[in-house]
Design an enzyme around this catalytic site. Structure first.
Site, short mmCIF file in Angstrom:
data_model
loop_
_atom_site.label_atom_id
_atom_site.label_comp_id
_atom_site.label_asym_id
_atom_site.label_seq_id
_atom_site.Cartn_x
_atom_site.Cartn_y
_atom_site.Cartn_z
N ASP A 16 37.93 33.52 49.59
CA ASP A 16 36.40 33.46 48.61
C ASP A 16 36.66 32.41 48.27
OD1 ASP A 16 39.19 32.04 47.54
OD2 ASP A 16 39.77 34.23 46.27
N GLN A 17 36.03 31.62 47.14
CA GLN A 17 35.69 29.96 46.86
C GLN A 17 36.50 29.44 47.02
OE1 GLN A 17 33.69 30.27 43.23
NE2 GLN A 17 31.39 29.45 44.19
#
Length: 140
Positions: A16-17
């Site tokens: 993810d980010q």
């Protein structure tokens, strides 16, 4: 009790980010572990599905302990936590290549007829699976 092991190399697309594995990917890895366990026991989900039987998830639980990052390798350990002839509960541990425990979890499944979703008796329709599950489930 047999514990299946499935190695997974973490892909960039699974993060993810924040640079850690996105939580839903652990659920996918549990499926890979479950498939490996069934294969280790000498069976194949695809053969059961060809008979018109599927095994939906009734419940799934995951506890996240330590993040996994891109480039790491994990091992998904899977076993039969409990089995009563109808329901199967699989247990999981996802362990990082450092030896750190990253995720623990369980999933509960029942086998049903694909067309009606009516539960079937594994013991009656698949006696070989029943015997293998009884032999390999976690003891007391």
């Amino acid at each position: 009790m047999h514990i299946a092991e499935k190695k997974i190399e973490v892909r960039y697309a699974e993060t993810d980010q924040m640079g850690v594995v996105y939580h839903a990917n652990y659920i996918i890895w549990m499926e890979l572990g479950r498939t490996q366990l069934i294969k280790d026991l000498g069976f194949n989900y695809a053969e059961m599905e060809a008979d018109g039987i599927i095994s939906p998830v009734l419940d799934i639980q995951a506890t996240y302990k330590k993040p996994v990052r891109y480039g790491e390798t994990v091992t998904v350990k899977t076993w039969i936590e409990s089995y009563d002839g109808l329901r199967v509960t699989y247990g999981y541990e996802i362990v990082a290549d450092t030896g750190d425990l990253s995720v623990t979890g369980t999933s509960v499944h029942v086998c049903v007829k694909k067309d009606s979703f009516r539960p079937i008796s594994i013991k009656r329709l698949y006696p070989e699976w029943h015997e293998a599950y009884e032999k390999n489930k976690k003891q007391g």
